[in-house]
Motif scaffolding. Sequence first.
Motif, PDB file in Angstrom:
ATOM      1  N   ASN A 188     -12.441 -23.878 -24.110  1.00  0.00           N
ATOM      2  CA  ASN A 188     -11.994 -24.974 -23.175  1.00  0.00           C
ATOM      3  C   ASN A 188     -12.566 -26.227 -23.561  1.00  0.00           C
ATOM      4  OD1 ASN A 188     -10.222 -23.564 -21.095  1.00  0.00           O
ATOM      5  ND2 ASN A 188     -12.016 -22.150 -21.020  1.00  0.00           N
ATOM      6  N   ALA A 189     -11.596 -27.101 -23.895  1.00  0.00           N
ATOM      7  CA  ALA A 189     -12.306 -28.383 -24.273  1.00  0.00           C
ATOM      8  C   ALA A 189     -12.138 -29.401 -22.732  1.00  0.00           C
ATOM      9  CB  ALA A 189     -11.427 -29.050 -25.254  1.00  0.00           C
ATOM     10  N   VAL A 190     -13.193 -30.015 -22.419  1.00  0.00           N
ATOM     11  CA  VAL A 190     -13.179 -30.964 -21.546  1.00  0.00           C
ATOM     12  C   VAL A 190     -13.245 -32.446 -21.943  1.00  0.00           C
ATOM     13  CG1 VAL A 190     -14.263 -31.791 -19.300  1.00  0.00           C
ATOM     14  CG2 VAL A 190     -14.401 -29.290 -20.138  1.00  0.00           C
ATOM     15  N   GLY A 191     -12.279 -33.178 -21.828  1.00  0.00           N
ATOM     16  CA  GLY A 191     -12.075 -34.380 -22.502  1.00  0.00           C
ATOM     17  C   GLY A 191     -10.861 -34.381 -23.757  1.00  0.00           C
ATOM     18  N   PRO A 192     -10.458 -35.658 -23.983  1.00  0.00           N
ATOM     19  CA  PRO A 192      -9.126 -35.814 -24.907  1.00  0.00           C
ATOM     20  C   PRO A 192      -9.364 -35.761 -26.364  1.00  0.00           C
ATOM     21  CG  PRO A 192     -10.135 -37.915 -24.293  1.00  0.00           C
ATOM     22  CD  PRO A 192     -11.114 -36.986 -23.634  1.00  0.00           C
ATOM     23  N   ASN A 193     -10.676 -35.541 -26.874  1.00  0.00           N
ATOM     24  CA  ASN A 193     -10.825 -35.528 -28.199  1.00  0.00           C
ATOM     25  C   ASN A 193     -11.400 -34.597 -28.880  1.00  0.00           C
ATOM     26  OD1 ASN A 193     -10.135 -38.356 -28.125  1.00  0.00           O
ATOM     27  ND2 ASN A 193     -11.872 -38.778 -27.304  1.00  0.00           N
ATOM     28  N   ALA A 194     -10.739 -33.440 -29.127  1.00  0.00           N
ATOM     29  CA  ALA A 194     -11.224 -32.195 -29.744  1.00  0.00           C
ATOM     30  C   ALA A 194     -10.044 -31.375 -30.570  1.00  0.00           C
ATOM     31  CB  ALA A 194     -11.778 -31.246 -28.515  1.00  0.00           C
ATOM     32  N   VAL A 195     -10.684 -30.833 -31.619  1.00  0.00           N
ATOM     33  CA  VAL A 195      -9.792 -29.969 -32.899  1.00  0.00           C
ATOM     34  C   VAL A 195     -10.181 -28.807 -33.122  1.00  0.00           C
ATOM     35  CG1 VAL A 195      -8.201 -32.173 -33.230  1.00  0.00           C
ATOM     36  CG2 VAL A 195     -10.237 -31.664 -34.692  1.00  0.00           C
TER      37      VAL A 195
END
Length: 246
Positions: A188-195
């Motif tokens: 689970n990513a928290v924030g807009p910038n993850a790949v």
Amino acid sequence: MKQSPDHEDEILDVRRHQDPGRNRLTPVVQLPPDVALSVVDALAGLVRAAHRTEQARPTPAGVLKQAQEFEEGDVFMLEPPFEGFFADRYLMDFYDTAERDICSRMHLHTGLRFVRMMTGPETTIRVSSLSPITVRPAAANWTGPLRAFTDALPGTPTGVHRDRHNVIVPPNSWVDMQIPRGVSHQFNAVGPNAVIDSVHPEESIETLREGMSGYRMMAQTIFLAKDKSPATTCADTTDPSSSARH
């Protein structure tokens, strides 16, 4: 492993599941924020372009669909398998858990996975499993340990408790993850910038072994919960019990 080969929402009773092994994390590199953002934006851009193409010109029936969706984000099969080469490679553009107020579910796959998680500024990835996660020694010049803690898996049947083991990938970082076949995990990513850059070393074998009709990430997944939970159950990056100790 699959009860119904092409089912894209197959559920396994979490009360019965025991992981046959453990996931492993390797901290790789920490980058300056502008560099990290450039990498994430470039890779996420490939995923978004593939999905725009799919919307404009849908893949015909019977043809490999490279732009797909998964619970954690949109995916793009960058490099499909071919005869004599069983592996393939996906990119995933993470959804922002906090923005959607939805957490992805704990799940397992019908084959092993090798995943590189990449974050940019103001973004973390919470990696979870029902088994303790092994964190290997960091590569050179990595600063500080990865934050780790254990909490209760949300959404279990009444009276059922399962520990959930969590490790936080910090902003502007690359962390690799080795996921054995059948071992539970949750991103689970928290924030807009993850790949994610994900290699499926035996996808053709999985598809043949399980009797699936095609390459689809959702069909190669078995979930350990029926419903998704709200962001409050996965967006925290610190031990929820720590506040009670102060």
